[in-house]
Structure formats: C-alpha cells, structure tokens
Scaffold this active site. Structure first.
Site, PDB file in Angstrom:
ATOM      1  N   GLU B 144      -2.635   4.979  37.329  1.00  0.00           N
ATOM      2  CA  GLU B 144      -2.168   3.792  36.616  1.00  0.00           C
ATOM      3  C   GLU B 144      -1.137   3.005  37.389  1.00  0.00           C
ATOM      4  O   GLU B 144      -1.164   1.784  37.420  1.00  0.00           O
ATOM      5  CB  GLU B 144      -1.529   4.166  35.263  1.00  0.00           C
ATOM      6  CG  GLU B 144      -2.504   4.473  34.167  1.00  0.00           C
ATOM      7  CD  GLU B 144      -3.036   5.872  34.300  1.00  0.00           C
ATOM      8  OE1 GLU B 144      -2.513   6.609  35.149  1.00  0.00           O
ATOM      9  OE2 GLU B 144      -3.965   6.202  33.570  1.00  0.00           O
ATOM     10  N   HIS B 213      -0.997  10.777  22.689  1.00  0.00           N
ATOM     11  CA  HIS B 213      -2.029   9.753  22.623  1.00  0.00           C
ATOM     12  C   HIS B 213      -1.862   8.866  21.406  1.00  0.00           C
ATOM     13  O   HIS B 213      -2.782   8.168  21.020  1.00  0.00           O
ATOM     14  CB  HIS B 213      -3.416  10.405  22.603  1.00  0.00           C
ATOM     15  CG  HIS B 213      -3.727  11.084  23.895  1.00  0.00           C
ATOM     16  ND1 HIS B 213      -3.144  12.261  24.268  1.00  0.00           N
ATOM     17  CD2 HIS B 213      -4.547  10.725  24.907  1.00  0.00           C
ATOM     18  CE1 HIS B 213      -3.593  12.612  25.461  1.00  0.00           C
ATOM     19  NE2 HIS B 213      -4.443  11.700  25.866  1.00  0.00           N
TER      20      HIS B 213
END
Lengths: 394, 408
Positions: B144, B213
């Site tokens: 990322e 998450h």
C-alpha cells in the site's frame, strides 16, 4: 595567455593556435569547442546482473569546462548557504551537497530536461542542475517570495515543474515510490523518457523502496533508482546500518551498477547506460560512491562519527572539482589563471544572488492560505483563535 | 449550469462491440445520444473519442470540468426528471461512474490490489481490466505504501489515478504518503503541482469482520490539510461523488461502506455529478436536525419512522462532505430547528462528530436551544462476537431515545 587547441588525448603537445577572440574576455574561448576527448574513468564499474559499460568516456572541452563551472557554482552556493545559516538567515533544516556535486552535473550531461528527477532533501544542487537559478535557491532558503516554492517550501522542498524536477522531499525514502509513479506515468504516456529516483544509503533500508522496486520490475517501468552512498546515514555509518552495504546488489533480480560518484565522467557514462537500459528492459539500480564534506545538516558538525583526517583525505584525493581541474590542465584546455577566474566569477555571481535574494520580501500573510487546495473551494480556514483569525481558502 | 446539460450527451454513446485493448487512436465518430444500461452484470460498452483537447467533445469536457464543483440546482432538476432511469446496486453505480470517467478521460487509471483480473474484491472494478487493458487497470502487489506513493507520483505529472484500498484500514500503511505527499505537495511546491488523485475503499463496521477490518479512518485523515473527504451512501450519490472526485483537481478520499454495496436504487440515465462539498437533505423537518453520513443514514431513517409515529418531525441531513463540512446547509437547518443530533459510526474520541460539534458550536451557538448531542461508536476495537459488535455502533433505538431527550 597562450591557448592550446587539442586534437587527441594522448599528446600534450603545445599546439598553439592564434587566439581568435583575443584576450578581451576572461571567459575561456574554448567553451564552444566540441572536439571529442576520451578519458578513462578513475575505477572500472562493478556490475550486478548486467554488462558494465566501458571505462572510456567520450567528452569534449566544452563539456569539461561546463562541468568545472557548474560544480564550482554549486560548491560556492553550498558554502554560501553555510554562512547564511550561521548568520541565522536560513533556519530549520539545511542539508548541504558539497562533495557530491559530480553526480548532479554528470547526470544532467547524460539526460534531457524531459527526463524526470526526484530526490530527497539534499536537493539544492540537483535543482540547480535542472536549470534553477541562484536567486530562486537563496530566496527559498531564506523564505522569501522570489523562492522557487514562493517561500512556503524551504530547503527540503525545491521543485521545478517545467524542467521535470519533482523535488525535494523531507521524509526519508518516501520519494522513491513517487519516482516509480513518475516512471509509470512516462510509460503510460509513451514518452520514451526515464525517471531518476535518488535516495541515500540511509534510505536504502526503507521497505517502500523494495516495494516500489518490485512493482517497477513487474511492470517494466523506466525507473532508475540511484543510491547516493555517502557512507553515513546522518550519524550512522553504513556498516552499522546495513547488513549488506552493496546497495547496487540489493535489487536482487534488478540489475545494478556501482559507480565512482566523485568522477563526473563516470557518472555521465553510467547514467547514459542506465537510461538506455531502463527504456529497453526496465528498472536498474545505480550506486554512486560519493562523500559529503559537511555534516548531515547544519546542526550536525560531521566530526563526531568520522575523523577530520578522513574528510580531508577524501578532499585531497577524490574531490570532484579538483579532478576536472586536473583533467582540464593536463589536456591544456585552459590555464590555471582562467580556471581561477571562473571561480572568482562564480563567487561574484553567488554574492550578487544573495544580495538580490535578501531584497526579496517575505510572503504576504494572506499567502498562508493560498495553494492549500487547487482553485475553487472557497472554504473557511481558522487560526488558533477561531473568532479572530478566519480566512477563506481561495 | 448550461454546460452540465451540454455535457449530458457528450459522454454517452452506444457501441455494440466491446473493445478489449487500450487503443489511444480511437476516434469519436457517432453522434452523442443517451444510453441505457441493462441491469445486473452486463453493461453496454461506451466508446468515446480518446484524444484530449483536440476535438469539440474534448472542449465540452473541459467546460464540464470547470463547472464540476459548482452548482446545486442540477441535482434537484435531474432527480425530478429521473423516473425513466435504471436500477442498480451501489457497487454497480460506482463501477458505472468509474467506467464513464475512464472513457471520458484517458488519463484516468485505477490501481489497487485485485482490481484488474479478479474484478475487485467488492466488484467495483469488474470488467474494467478487460475493457481498458492492464496499463489502465493495474493489479498491484500488496504494498500500500508504495503503490499509493506511485499513484501520487503519477498524479504529479498529470495522470488521474484512482487508488483503491481493499479495505480502508489498509491505507494506514500509506498514511505517510497520503499526509505528506498527497496533501502537502500542492502547497510546498508553491502551487506548481496539483495532485488529482482519488483514494477510495470500503471501511466501516461490517458483519463480524474483526477489529482490524472494521476501521473508520475518516477521523484519522480529517486533519490533513489539502485533501477533501467525502462519504457516499446511496447509489445515486456514489456514482455522482465518484465522478466528481475524479474530475476534481484536489486529492479526494472517497469513503465507501462494506455493508452498503448491495443497496438498490433507481438512478438517472444522463450524466450527472454530485457536488463534493455539499450535504444532502434526506428528509426535511421542523423539530430536530439529525446530521449523519454513510451507513448511519439508514439507522437514522429507521429511527425516523419510529419518531414520526411518536409525533416528532426530524430533519435528516446526510453531510456527505466530511472535509470540508457544508456549513451552509447545516447552518440553515440549525437556524430552523435549533436542536442538533449527530449520529456517526466514527469513534467518539476525535471523530467527525467531535469536529462537527466544534464547528457548529462556534458558528451557530446563538441558534441552539440545547447542547449538541453526538452519538458515535464506542471507543473500543470492534469485537468479533455479533452481539458485542451490535452494541459498538449506534442503533436506531438509541437514536430515538436521544431525540426524545433532546426535544424535551
């Protein structure tokens, strides 16, 4: 002074040609001479997974004198910045590049202004190499309006969009993914240009470098990652920071080349080679073996982690400007006096630029709020006392 | 204003054969007319002229860009005439918006994990790789930090990347790039570079996805100067915000929600965009202003049904723009109702609600009859157990109680 006109590198013959432009100007008349000269680099290249380019570099008197002049200019600029910092006209961070100038000039000689360069915070000389002016440099360092980032960036944020110089970044290593992004855009637009993403031996241990390298190799991006190895990551020597200081091999599946970064001609050869490689087969890593005379920044004396003998030793044996000077003198391209005159001229240029930069005003208070967003938002922004200080972002 | 409707036909052409490769020499031949898109997975391929700035279509597109963030009147006009629209799910609306923008402007590209061949983990980029090719829809490795950095670097040269975080929480790894480079480069370069990047991804609390998450990053990003943040909540505003974000010259972070991807709605056929800095009036009312965004909008609307039965008349506003706040719409509402309740999914500490409370108090304190109430998620990592997870976020019953308390 008699001027020599040289045909080949081997003869040091006193082949005197009548000086056409007479002794009027102090500038060397041979600055337009482009007869090729072949010079050997100081050390051969070491390569990893590729064939090293040849040690013989082609150059010409014009180029050598340009190298000399540009490097002298950069050296003088950095030393002047040192004095300005001590006079408290430059504040905050100031990372000086003296000792490493050979890379900036050598790279520029091998590429065009359409190729992109991105570097970290030691960016003053790279900016100059891309066509920046002394006024922009000093004004930005002193935080004035005439600076290249209008005084809002500072020493670590020099940018020049029209010559594809993308800065100027403070966070160590963060510029390398940006550089691979530039390479991606070049590939996307099918420009046939390359990107040089520069970083130091300290940044070579950042994870994002390897991430970006992986992606560049995967997508065949024309990215050239250049590790300017000056052997110290601020105060930490490379052997204390890296298990494997062979940075050019760190790419593993990506080819690498180790270059003597104090030899401008070796740098030029390596960059030319790298550009050809990158356009054909994707990323390549260049390791420039170089050295900085100053400390990491102005707040670092530079002598607590290395000896003064080491610094003066490198200065005596490997100084980039001295090397070019010796080359010029040995090929009789200019006389000692002419070179000294160039240095004097350069010094005067720098002093003039500093005077002009000092005259440039500080940015207006309203400029605090400009360029936060690209045009068209009109939102409000507040100061510490929200009722007192309130402005609309243009 | 006229430019928006001029552009209505500009981006819409119908072509029978899908193009499988990215061909920059496509020329725009057929005249514009409106198109209709089939339901479900199959879409008509929209082929458009690729050469930027060189033809009249490009010029109209340029006009569109300059008006892209301007007016509100259009969304009202469009929605009232949209009966003959088409129905789709929210993720399909996002995909439609993305596809239309990619057709319209060759500089738009998508990068993210599994966005290409896999079609996107939430199917937002489904079919795009086949249509536009690997150079415009890029499958990145799991990195990322660097691929966000690469998107920003590409944006510096003029490309318009759309970076997808598979889950918003993963973008924490790219925080340095987003904060320092994305937000600040326009400023530190003295205006030389703009970063027209869109960073998007699903966030929020889902169905027992676990703590890592289920993160809500809007509170972490909100102080970064130089970026804009928007949160979509319906298929209509998802498509509109996606398009506006891509056309904007500023870096925009588009927050989607994992649980909202399957919402169905009828949206207009014509080209439309939503203003990035505008809030949406969901339900006008008189008694209390309820400010919300993303998934909480639906909890609020559910609570609103109960409230209406009990005799209250809440005004519900979906703020949509998380940075900057639309204080114009919000202020008008506060001046009318004099009571404010903020319902958000962010954490209590340092969340969007906290900033909004401060902003309203400073600007509209004189209009408030009661202190602002803010209902947010608990300051805990989201637990796995279903019952605990339910209690972490704000439920409709709590909203009803809060309104009753506020209106006492």
């Amino acid at each position: 002074m008699a001027l020599s006109y040289l045909r080949s590198s081997s003869s040091r013959s006193a082949n005197l040609l009548k000086p056409l432009s007479s002794g009027l100007s102090l500038r060397s008349p041979i600055s337009t001479d482009t007869t090729p000269i072949t010079v050997e680099t100081s050390v051969p290249f070491t390569s990893h997974r590729c064939d090293a380019p040849s040690r013989s570099v082609e150059t010409n008197p014009k180029e050598l004198l340009t190298f000399f002049r540009d490097m002298a200019l950069m050296r003088r600029m950095e030393i002047a910045a040192d004095s300005l910092y001590k006079a408290k006209l430059i504040r905050g961070f100031c990372h000086l590049y003296d000792g490493q100038e050979a890379f900036a000039v050598g790279m520029e000689a091998a590429i065009t202004k359409k190729d992109c360069i991105i570097t970290a915070y030691r960016d003053h000389c790279t900016f100059m190499g891309r066509g920046g002016t002394l006024l922009e440099v000093f004004a930005e360092l002193m935080g004035r309006q005439a600076g290249c980032s209008k005084g809002k960036g500072g020493s670590m944020h020099f940018y020049k969009k029209d010559s594809n110089f993308y800065g100027g970044h403070g966070i160590v290593g963060a510029q390398v993914p940006l550089g691979c992004g530039l390479a991606f855009a070049q590939k996307y637009s099918k420009d046939e240009t390359v990107t040089f993403a520069m970083y130091g031996d300290g940044a070579a241990n950042q994870g994002q470098l390897f991430e970006a390298l992986n992606i560049s190799a995967l997508w065949d991006l024309p990215a050239i990652l250049v590790c300017e190895n000056n052997h110290y990551g601020m105060g930490t020597a490379e052997w204390r920071a890296a298990k494997s200081p062979a940075y050019y091999k760190r790419g593993d599946y990506v080819p690498g080349l180790k270059v003597d970064g104090m030899d401008a001609l070796a740098v030029k050869q390596a960059c030319k080679f790298a550009k050809e490689h990158a356009l054909k087969s994707g990323p390549i890593i260049l390791e420039m073996d170089t050295y900085r005379y100053h400390g990491h920044s102005m707040s670092d004396p530079g002598s607590t982690y290395r000896t003064r003998d080491e610094i003066s030793g490198v200065r005596q044996e490997r100084d980039p400007i001295e090397r070019i000077r010796k080359l010029i003198l040995s090929h009789d391209l200019a006389s000692e006096k002419e070179l000294k005159d160039i240095e004097k001229e350069v010094r005067k240029e720098v002093d003039d630029a500093i005077t002009r930069a000092k005259e440039s005003p500080m940015p207006e208070p309203s400029k605090l709020f400009t360029n936060v967003y690209a045009k068209g938002l009109g939102v409000e922004s507040f100061g510490a006392d929200r009722k007192e200080v309130r402005a609309t972002l243009p | 204003m006229a430019a928006i409707f001029q552009g209505v036909g500009a981006a819409a052409t119908l072509s029978s054969s899908p193009s499988n490769s990215f061909d920059s020499n496509n020329s725009f031949l057929s005249p514009p007319r409106s198109f209709s898109v089939g339901k479900g997975a199959s879409f008509s391929v929209i082929r458009s002229g690729g050469i930027l700035n060189l033809n009249s279509k490009g010029r109209r597109a340029q006009q569109l860009i300059s008006n892209a963030v301007a007016t509100k009147a259009d969304s009202a006009a469009v929605s009232s005439s949209s009966k003959p629209g088409h129905e789709l799910l929210l993720f399909e609306a996002l995909q439609e918006g993305l596809e239309e923008e990619m057709d319209r402007d060759l500089r738009v590209c998508v990068m993210g994990e599994d966005v290409g061949h896999y079609g996107g983990s939430y199917k937002v980029t489904k079919g795009l790789a086949k249509k536009f090719g690997d150079l415009r829809v890029l499958d990145t490795p799991i990195a990322e930090n660097s691929f966000t950095g690469m998107g920003i670097g590409a944006a510096m040269t003029g490309l318009r990347p759309v970076v997808e975080g598979m889950n918003m929480g993963f973008l924490l790894l790219a925080f340095n790039q987003i904060s320092n480079n994305c937000g600040m480069l326009h400023y530190t370069s003295g205006g030389q570079f703009t970063i027209p990047i869109v960073i998007r991804g699903p966030g929020g609390v889902g169905r027992q996805l676990g703590a890592e998450h289920s993160q809500r990053l809007e509170s972490y990003f909100q102080s970064i100067p130089g970026i804009q943040m928007v949160a979509c909540s319906t298929p209509y505003n998802a498509k509109g915000l996606m398009k506006a974000a891509i056309r904007s010259e500023n870096p925009v972070i588009l927050f989607e929600h994992v649980l909202l991807y399957n919402l169905k709605e009828r949206i207009p056929d014509e080209d439309y965009i939503c203003n990035l800095e505008e809030a949406e009036m969901v339900r006008p009312g008189e008694h209390v202003t309820i400010l919300t965004y993303s998934r909480m909008r639906y909890h609020v609307m559910q609570a609103a049904k109960t409230l209406v039965n009990k005799g209250y008349d809440p005004e519900v506003i979906d703020i949509r723009s998380l940075k900057p706040f639309d204080l114009y719409t919000i202020g008008n509402s506060v001046k009318k109702t004099h009571r404010v309740l903020i319902v958000e999914e962010c954490m209590r500490t340092g969340g969007i609600g906290a900033s909004l409370t401060a902003a309203i108090t400073e600007n509209f304190n004189d209009y408030l009859d009661a202190p602002i109430m803010c209902l947010s998620s608990q300051d805990v990592p989201t637990p796995y157990a279903g019952t605990l997870e339910e209690v972490t976020v704000v439920q409709p019953a709590q909203i009803v109680t809060a309104v009753e308390q506020l209106c006492r």
